[in-house]
Scaffold this active site. Structure first.
Site, short mmCIF file in Angstrom:
data_model
loop_
_atom_site.label_atom_id
_atom_site.label_comp_id
_atom_site.label_asym_id
_atom_site.label_seq_id
_atom_site.Cartn_x
_atom_site.Cartn_y
_atom_site.Cartn_z
N TYR A 442 -2.89 -7.44 1.28
CA TYR A 442 -1.91 -8.46 1.69
C TYR A 442 -1.59 -8.39 3.18
CZ TYR A 442 1.96 -5.02 0.77
OH TYR A 442 2.80 -3.95 0.75
N GLU A 443 -0.86 -9.42 3.64
CA GLU A 443 -0.57 -9.64 5.07
C GLU A 443 -1.86 -9.80 5.88
OE1 GLU A 443 2.19 -10.55 5.61
OE2 GLU A 443 3.33 -9.64 3.98
N GLY A 444 -2.84 -10.45 5.29
CA GLY A 444 -4.14 -10.62 5.93
C GLY A 444 -5.04 -9.47 5.56
N GLN A 449 -8.21 -8.82 9.56
CA GLN A 449 -7.75 -8.04 10.71
C GLN A 449 -8.92 -7.68 11.63
OE1 GLN A 449 -4.47 -7.87 11.03
NE2 GLN A 449 -4.34 -8.83 9.01
#
Length: 596
Positions: A442-444, A449
């Site tokens: 999650y969060e990319g 990234q």
């Protein structure tokens, strides 16, 4: 059965002996009076909260999970979570690094970083409730109107209200350009927002009287794609002009995700049915404002995994010292016992040292990056703000991806140390593995990234940010080049620095011909650069330890031993990663889709 001791000594070592943070903070007007004693006192108390209040409810929270009342759409967190949050608010912890103009204590983000590492070790699922509030606070602080700031920031600062970020939709994850949630302008300047959001961490709970959702949505005339996204603040309860709680806003939890880890956090499905919101920032410029929160979240996820690595390591060490199994190959090490403790076995030590090296390296990187964040936000020198901002931008995807990858490796190793007991729930180790695996997604995702690092942060500016970090490495190499005692650290660091320059140039040249070369190399590339960054901080820590080991404090000897392990056993991974990154695209596209 599990245990946790806040790593205060190591935090103090990094801050005061390696980074000399008080000297750095003195150059920043808001923090000119912050001294080491203040920092140490705050993190000591924070450690008590993490270890004594939220750590004891970590395992039970994982086993109990959250409960949704589908009639009322209300969510109850596990037993003890609400009471722990009350203690957190009463202790003033939400306000630690917030602006005094809104009731904050005005301490450096660096101090908050230490607190959050310890809270993530203590209980990641619980920590996500207040953790997301910081991102909402930062986004509104940077882009909110005066009225929005007046309405929401004091309550987020005090912890009376919490915040969320509402991006993902059922058909739309990372590619936010596909989102469909609509925002209809109203005559009074507000908007009615309709749509569905999923995977919203801490999206619904009864721990506070209000939840402030930051929601991405489209205006009626919005351009297609990511250029047509606006950001809105949508409270669970509307707020009256006098700041009191008003009517219930129609943003409801319609389901909770049943997931592999972080069970104690409510990962909510939210339905907005004409919910009232106000615009944050400019129309169709929502991603700019939301990226403030997203970047804060990405740094936060790295710290979640750092916390998991530390607590898993501590428990694996305790078990390895106590568990008796077999004899050392070189002969009994505990002849008075029926078998030797497993910590005598080389591979057990390798697993423990891997977790220790990744925890201590991640701590140094996290604290240095947060110090740069403090400079970016608080320096009165524009050049300093620019340089610090460039470093934060470069390092953010590394913190998110490299530290979470390392936590997956480390928690898996630590579970392995326990043998069969490792996958038995009562020991707590399998929970750390499950939680750590989520952090990579999650969060990319970590692949996203990696693309961000190589494509946007490095190739897009022709390597300018990377060269700035490379100069720091090169300056340190030159400073220590004649120090014989440092050669075991300096030589591999210098060698890797040269190889990163060559690899970056090679991938960049390939990308001119085919942009897919970036995708083919990016994951391996990020891990190579991650080791360069860790290697730099491990070399700096080793320098301090070499200078101070003669005083007899075993802390410095242990630091040197860990540094030597890192350079001998973990950094060499870069050799194979460089080869696979250079292999590039051909073997990935040779396979026809129909052959899969």
């Amino acid at each position: 059965m599990a245990q946790y001791t806040p790593p205060l000594r190591d935090m103090q070592f990094v801050m005061h002996e390696v980074l000399n943070v008080t000297d750095e903070l003195k150059t920043l007007p808001p923090y000119a009076d912050v001294d080491a004693d203040t920092i140490n006192a705050v993190i000591e108390e924070g450690g008590k909260f993490a270890s004594q209040v939220i750590f004891p409810i970590n395992l039970s929270g994982d086993q109990e999970g959250c409960t949704l009342d589908k009639t009322t759409h209300e969510v109850s967190p596990p037993k003890g979570f609400k009471e722990a949050y009350k203690t957190y608010v009463e202790g003033g912890w939400p306000a630690l690094s917030c602006d005094p103009a809104y009731g904050g204590q005005g301490l450096p983000h660096l101090v908050n970083q230490c607190l959050y590492e310890m809270m993530n070790s203590g209980n990641q699922a619980w920590t996500m409730y207040p953790g997301l509030s910081h991102g909402a606070y930062e986004a509104l602080h940077a882009h909110g109107t005066d009225e929005q700031k007046k309405t929401y920031l004091p309550k987020l600062t005090s912890g009376e209200w919490t915040g969320t970020m509402c991006l993902t939709e059922p058909h739309c994850g990372t590619d936010l350009g596909l989102l469909r949630t609509k925002a209809e302008p109203q005559a009074d300047g507000t908007y009615k927002i309709t749509g569905a959001k999923i995977f919203i961490s801490a999206g619904e709970h009864d721990m506070t009287e209000n939840i402030i959702h930051l929601v991405l949505a489209r205006l009626p005339d919005a351009p297609v794609g990511s250029k047509g996204i606006s950001l809105f603040v949508v409270p669970k309860f509307n707020v009256n002009a006098d700041g009191s709680i008003g009517s219930r806003n129609p943003i409801f939890c319609t389901g909770l995700e049943h997931k592999m880890g972080i069970h104690g956090n409510a990962t909510a499905q939210l339905t907005l049915d004409g919910a009232v919101g106000t615009l944050v920032g400019q129309p169709n410029k929502g991603l700019q404002a939301m990226f403030v929160m997203m970047n804060a979240a990405r740094l936060g996820v790295g710290m979640q995994s750092l916390g998991l690595t530390e607590v898993a390591y501590q428990n694996a060490v305790a078990y390895a010292k106590d568990r008796l199994q077999m004899r050392a190959l070189s002969g009994p090490k505990a002849p008075d016992k029926p078998a030797d403790p497993i910590i005598v076995h080389p591979d057990v030590r390798k697993m423990l040292l891997t977790a220790r090296a990744y925890a201590e390296g991640g701590r140094a990187l996290g604290l240095w990056t947060t110090l740069q964040l403090d400079k970016e936000l608080s320096s009165d020198d524009a050049d300093v703000r620019k340089e610090a901002g460039d470093m934060v931008a470069l390092i953010t995807p590394i913190i998110k991806a490299f530290i979470t990858d390392n936590a997956w490796i480390s928690t898996s190793h630590c579970m392995q140390v326990f043998g069969g007991h490792g996958y038995i729930a009562e020991w707590g180790m399998e929970q750390y593995v499950r939680d750590a695996r989520i952090n990579m997604i999650y969060e990319g995702t970590n692949t996203v990234q990696s693309l961000d690092l190589l494509g946007r942060k490095i190739l897009a500016d022709n390597g300018a940010k990377l060269r700035k970090f490379g100069k720091m490495v090169q300056d340190f190499v030159e400073e220590e080049g004649t120090n014989e005692a440092m050669q075991e650290f300096i030589n591999p660091l210098a060698d890797l620095g040269e190889k990163v320059v060559k690899l970056t140039t090679e991938v960049g040249m390939k990308a001119f011909g085919n942009q897919d070369e970036v995708g083919a190399a990016s994951v391996d590339y990020l891990r190579v650069v991650g080791h360069l960054v860790f290697g730099y901080f491990w070399a700096r820590m080793a320098k301090v330890a070499l200078e101070k080991q003669g005083g007899g404090d075993p802390f410095y000897k242990a630091k040197l031993a860990t540094a030597r392990f890192y350079f001998a056993k973990l950094l060499p991974e870069t050799a194979s990663l460089i080869r696979t990154a250079r292999a590039g695209l051909p073997t990935l596209v040779e396979m026809e889709e129909s052959w899969f």
